[in-house]
Design a protein around this motif. Structure first.
Motif, short mmCIF file in Angstrom:
data_model
loop_
_atom_site.label_atom_id
_atom_site.label_comp_id
_atom_site.label_asym_id
_atom_site.label_seq_id
_atom_site.Cartn_x
_atom_site.Cartn_y
_atom_site.Cartn_z
N PHE A 106 -20.67 34.98 72.18
CA PHE A 106 -19.44 34.24 72.61
C PHE A 106 -18.68 33.85 71.44
O PHE A 106 -18.82 33.63 70.39
CB PHE A 106 -19.99 32.94 73.33
CG PHE A 106 -20.88 33.08 74.41
CD1 PHE A 106 -20.37 33.17 75.55
CD2 PHE A 106 -22.20 33.10 74.17
CE1 PHE A 106 -21.25 33.49 76.86
CE2 PHE A 106 -23.07 33.21 75.07
CZ PHE A 106 -22.58 33.32 76.39
N LEU A 107 -17.28 34.28 71.64
CA LEU A 107 -16.24 34.09 70.61
C LEU A 107 -15.01 33.25 71.26
O LEU A 107 -14.90 33.36 72.37
CB LEU A 107 -15.63 35.34 70.29
CG LEU A 107 -16.51 36.26 69.58
CD1 LEU A 107 -16.04 37.98 69.63
CD2 LEU A 107 -17.04 36.05 68.28
N PRO A 108 -14.48 32.63 70.42
CA PRO A 108 -13.45 31.76 71.14
C PRO A 108 -12.31 32.87 71.46
O PRO A 108 -12.12 34.02 70.99
CB PRO A 108 -12.81 30.93 69.67
CG PRO A 108 -14.03 30.86 68.73
CD PRO A 108 -14.71 32.24 69.13
N ASP A 109 -11.48 32.63 72.46
CA ASP A 109 -10.54 33.47 72.89
C ASP A 109 -9.54 34.01 71.87
O ASP A 109 -9.32 35.18 72.00
CB ASP A 109 -9.72 32.66 74.02
CG ASP A 109 -10.35 32.21 75.20
OD1 ASP A 109 -11.33 32.71 75.63
OD2 ASP A 109 -9.61 31.32 75.99
N GLU A 110 -9.05 33.13 71.11
CA GLU A 110 -8.11 33.70 69.96
C GLU A 110 -8.83 34.66 69.01
O GLU A 110 -8.19 35.68 68.76
CB GLU A 110 -7.42 32.62 69.12
CG GLU A 110 -8.50 32.05 68.05
CD GLU A 110 -9.23 30.79 68.65
OE1 GLU A 110 -9.78 30.04 68.04
OE2 GLU A 110 -8.96 30.56 70.02
N ILE A 111 -10.11 34.60 68.68
CA ILE A 111 -10.62 35.51 67.99
C ILE A 111 -11.09 36.93 68.71
O ILE A 111 -10.70 37.79 68.22
CB ILE A 111 -12.22 35.15 67.41
CG1 ILE A 111 -11.90 33.72 66.43
CG2 ILE A 111 -12.95 36.16 66.74
CD1 ILE A 111 -11.33 33.90 65.39
N PHE A 112 -11.51 36.71 70.06
CA PHE A 112 -11.64 37.97 70.92
C PHE A 112 -10.37 38.55 71.15
O PHE A 112 -10.52 40.02 70.96
CB PHE A 112 -12.20 37.61 72.35
CG PHE A 112 -12.59 38.66 73.20
CD1 PHE A 112 -13.45 39.49 72.83
CD2 PHE A 112 -11.69 38.93 74.15
CE1 PHE A 112 -13.91 40.67 73.63
CE2 PHE A 112 -11.81 40.21 74.88
CZ PHE A 112 -12.86 41.18 74.64
N ASN A 113 -9.24 37.99 71.26
CA ASN A 113 -7.95 38.67 71.55
C ASN A 113 -7.57 39.44 70.19
O ASN A 113 -7.05 40.30 70.49
CB ASN A 113 -6.78 37.41 71.82
CG ASN A 113 -7.04 37.00 73.32
OD1 ASN A 113 -7.78 37.92 74.29
ND2 ASN A 113 -6.73 35.86 73.64
#
Length: 76
Positions: free
Chosen positions: A8-15
């Motif tokens: 699981f990654l924070p949205d900003e990291i995944f983006n």
């Protein structure tokens, strides 16, 4: 050998990961390289508290020396 893992990654990291490595195999490689770099530069036992405790006596003596110097300077 590779193992499939779900993280699981924070949205900003995944983006940012998707932006920099749009293909899934490139993302896996980028994450693997980032982890290799992290592991190479962060020893398991090198957390800050352990380092402070390891040198606590020396640090405490240094602090005492500074305080002694400051007290003698203020008396002038």
């Amino acid at each position: 050998m590779t193992i499939q893992a779900y993280i699981f990654l924070p949205d900003e990291i995944f983006n940012e990961l998707q932006r920099r490595a749009p293909q899934p195999e490139n993302r896996s490689g980028l994450v693997a390289e980032a982890l290799r770099c992290f592991f190479a530069t962060h020893n398991e036992s090198s957390n800050e508290l352990e380092q402070i405790n390891l040198h606590a006596e020396e640090l405490n003596q240094e602090a005492a020396d500074v305080l002694t110097y400051q007290m003698s300077y203020e008396k002038r």
